[in-house]
Scaffold this active site. Structure first.
Site, PDB file in Angstrom:
ATOM      1  CG  ASP A 121      -4.506  -1.529   0.752  1.00 31.27           C
ATOM      2  OD1 ASP A 121      -3.704  -2.232   1.396  1.00 31.27           O
ATOM      3  OD2 ASP A 121      -4.457  -0.295   0.713  1.00 31.27           O
ATOM      4  CB  SER A 180      -0.962  -0.042   1.186  1.00 31.27           C
ATOM      5  OG  SER A 180      -1.992   0.921   1.051  1.00 31.27           O
TER       6      SER A 180
END
Length: 773
Positions: free
Chosen positions: A251, A106
């Site tokens: 993510d 991320s």
């Protein structure tokens, strides 16, 4: 996984174009971790090395690592909290701690990717210092670059996102944003654009995402770096999933937020792990579905982080910045966390010191790691769009400024992607360079909206003068797009409330560049007209109108539009209340006219413009030869100019209207008065045959919050004249007025609380939600 053959690579390459994907499955595997790579050329970095730019200088010779341990930096996800990683990197460089490989998830994949491609912490700090929520996630291109047809949507009170309409039912977008604007920023972070083998970057690199279908981690070892970063930080529900070869990626924090195991697989002897933490919300904060969903994601993230922390060895170093309650969504204050990262790294300086290199050796290492080839500006031989089902590729490429045979410019390419996305036809847009023998191709992967091609939007307008006059209007718009290869559109707008209306137009471009068009339409409207004498309401008209019209015109791309047309219909003008002497007409009135409209718009915003201008001229020539009962010409012009410095803005506006020849009939007079339209007078209080008006508006942007584009305070100075008033005793001569207001630029539209006062002594308070003028 078995390596692909050369024939297989060619098949994969063709398949990638056919599926409008710029990502491909890679060949490196790690225990219990799905491994993938993304590439615009749809090939694996393990099999086909990335093409080098012509004339690229050789990098300095890499220093011999000798017997020192291989040090791998592991950077966790954490949204806006991730800027703390930059502070950690600053201290590592200060202590001369080498970094031989990087694994990130991320936001950690963003910082790690930038560092792996040669960007220094100081450069990163300058870059993130200029970022904000708006720059990262506001998908719409600069308004000045939109087509004039999309700009006109801004003059309505529509505020909801588009809702797709298909035979199967109503559909919503996959995320609040698509990531187009985010990818523009990511390309600035990725200093080696194009397809890359991540083992051949200045610092070997891995990024982690999550397969949304299987729920397994996906580790990228090659690909287009900006696309990889974007996939790694596609927060479910906020950013639309990244899609390639039928897989949906979100993510990586959901499955491996601190990828220690990935670093081990890269051959790390020592791991420096930076864990930003995922603070859980308190019970009293869990008051909505959004809060509960966010808490579930936080719990999943924390669970996999604990497993990673448990796998750290005694020789590894753990750094945990004390970020407290700093929000993962606060992208407006990214640099605030950098000193926190520095402080956390200094706390473990004693453990980092034994890893340091002598100054000369460290300088040599960093020289190698920061040796970035110059931008590859070689022209492309062709521009290809991945297969499209509805959108005509010729129409799509017409909005691009990048042309075959011209040197590539990164900024222009990024702007082209925003323009394509701004047409409203695509769910996601990105690009890649495809190298073929003797041919270089710019492949634009424009993914059509899965919830299109027909769309619904809704909106609301409210107003009150705190004296008993309160109005509302509910609005809705239904738009059908790409009814043929030239981009025909059928749009229907409806409104219910103070004014009830229905307008349906079929817009047919006549060529692929859409410079010329024809547009038949029908319009129905019912609205009241209040007649005042001074501040006393004497009568109310009830106007019901039905028109059929045909326009021909030209769009000056993003600048403006010219229309000429004919219109015919009827108008029922009746006296609802008041004396018969003020009756608007004999009842049903036949209409027929030649119409014209010139519209130019280069404002950066309609609600609170800071820069730019707009202007329009309208002419309605009622002609008995076209069936009209009355012969008259009504002409009007208006314009706005805005300029800003810092948080201060000054806007100048005017409106003028008059009859040409015969006086205007009672049912088609100019109506004026209200907030910013001669403030201090009641809404619609001024009614007459000609109008001249000018205003100066100043406003200051006081603050900006997550859900509010801005909070403003300002004032206006206004002067005008209403000539040939319908009722004797109405305000005449030069009318002077002004207003004070507090305004919010909210997701529901502009919200104003204002006080207006006229020089004649009249005053009004106003509450507006929506466009006040």
């Amino acid at each position: 996984m078995k390596a692909a053959t050369p024939d297989g690579l060619r098949i994969l390459r063709l398949a990638a174009l056919a599926l409008a994907a710029c990502l491909a499955v890679g060949a490196r595997a790690a225990p219990d971790v799905a491994t993938a790579s993304t590439a615009s050329s749809a090939s694996s970095a393990a099999d086909v090395p990335a093409p080098a730019a012509t004339g690229t200088p050789a990098a300095p010779a890499a220093p011999v690592r000798g017997t020192r341990p291989r040090i791998c930096l592991v950077l966790s996800g954490g949204g806006a909290r991730g800027a703390a990683h930059i502070g950690v990197l600053k201290v590592l460089e200060e202590l001369r701690v080498p970094v031989d490989c990087i694994a990130g998830t991320s936001m950690g994949s963003l910082v790690g990717g930038a560092y792996a491609t040669g960007m220094s912490p100081a450069e990163m700090e300058r870059l993130v210092g200029g970022l904000s929520t708006e720059k990262l996630f506001k998908e719409r291109p600069p308004r000045q670059d939109l087509t004039i047809r999309r700009k006109q949507d801004d003059f309505t009170n529509l505020f909801t996102p588009e809702i797709g309409v298909q035979a199967s039912g109503l559909l919503l977008p996959k995320g609040a944003v698509s990531g187009v604007q985010l990818e523009t920023v990511l390309r600035q972070l990725a200093r080696t654009p194009g397809y890359r083998d991540f083992d051949k970057l200045p610092i070997p690199y891995r990024a982690v995402a999550t397969d949304l279908v299987s729920g397994t981690p996906v580790v990228f070892n090659s690909g287009e770096l900006a696309n990889v970063m974007r996939a790694s930080m596609s927060v479910p529900g906020a950013v639309a999933p990244a899609e390639y070869q039928g897989r949906l990626l979100v993510d990586g924090g959901l499955t491996d937020n601190l990828p220690v195991g990935v670093a081990r697989a890269m051959g790390a002897d020592v791991i420096i792990a930076v864990n930003l933490g995922t603070p859980l919300m308190k019970r009293e904060e869990l008051t909505s579905v959004i809060g509960v969903t966010g808490q579930m994601l936080n719990i999943l993230t924390e669970q996999n982080v604990r497993a990673s922390l448990a796998s750290l060895a005694p020789a590894d170093v753990l750094i945990e910045p004390a970020l407290g309650d700093f929000s993962a969504t606060d992208f407006d204050h990214l640099t605030a966390t950098i000193p926190i990262g520095e402080a956390a790294a200094r706390k473990v300086a004693e453990r980092l010191a034994p890893l340091a290199l002598p100054p000369a050796q460290y300088a040599q290492l960093r020289a190698v790691q920061q040796a970035v080839p110059p931008p590859d500006t070689r022209p492309v031989d062709a521009i290809e769009l991945a297969p499209l089902h509805r959108v005509n590729p010729e129409v799509a490429t017409a909005v691009m400024e990048t042309k075959p045979g011209e040197p590539l410019d990164q900024a222009t390419l990024d702007q082209d992607m925003r323009r394509l996305f701004g047409t409203g036809d695509f769910e996601h847009v990105n690009y890649g360079i495809l190298e073929e023998p003797g041919k270089r191709i710019l492949v634009v992967n424009a993914v059509e909206k899965s919830y299109g091609p027909d769309y619904l939007r809704f909106g609301l307008g409210l107003s009150s003068d705190f004296r008993g006059d309160a109005f509302f209007n509910l609005v809705g718009s239904y738009r059908r797009t790409w009814l043929n290869s030239l981009g025909a559109e059928w749009r229907t707008d409806a409104q219910v409330g103070q004014t009830t209306s229905l307008m349906s137009e079929f817009y047919q471009p006549l060529n692929t560049r859409q410079y010329f068009f024809i547009a038949p339409r029908i319009e129905l409207e019912r609205r009241p007209v209040n007649v005042f004498q001074g501040s006393t309401r004497l009568a109310t008209y009830d106007l019901r109108r039905f028109d059929v019209a045909l326009d021909v015109g030209s769009q000056f791309t993003k600048y403006g539009e010219l229309r000429l047309g004919v219109q015919t219909g009827t108008l029922d003008a009746t006296l609802s209340t008041g004396p018969e002497a003020l009756s608007p007409g004999p009842g049903r009135i036949k209409r027929g006219a030649i119409t014209g409209r010139l519209f130019v718009d280069q404002l950066d915003s309609v609600d609170f413009p800071r820069f730019g201008y707009s202007a329009s001229v309208r002419v309605y020539a009622s002609q008995p030869g076209l069936g009209a009962d009355d012969s008259y010409v009504k002409a009007q012009a208006e314009g706005t100019y805005a300029h800003s410095w810092g948080n201060h803005t000054v806007s100048l506006g005017f409106k003028a209207g008059s009859n040409v020849g015969n006086p205007l009939p009672r049912y088609d007079l100019f109506q004026w008065g209200g907030f910013l339209q001669q403030s201090g007078y009641a809404t619609g209080q001024l009614l007459g045959g000609n109008l001249q008006f000018a205003r100066l508006v100043y406003y200051n942007k006081l603050a900006r919050q997550t859900l509010l584009q801005g909070i403003y305070a300002g004032f206006s100075l206004e002067a005008g004249r209403m000539g040939a008033p319908l009722v004797p005793g109405s305000p005449t001569g030069l009318l002077k007025s002004g207003s004070l207001f507090l305004a919010l630029d909210s997701p529901l539209g502009p919200l104003y609380l204002a006080y207006g006062r006229a020089a004649a002594g009249t005053y009004s308070f106003y509450l507006y939600l929506g466009k006040p003028f």
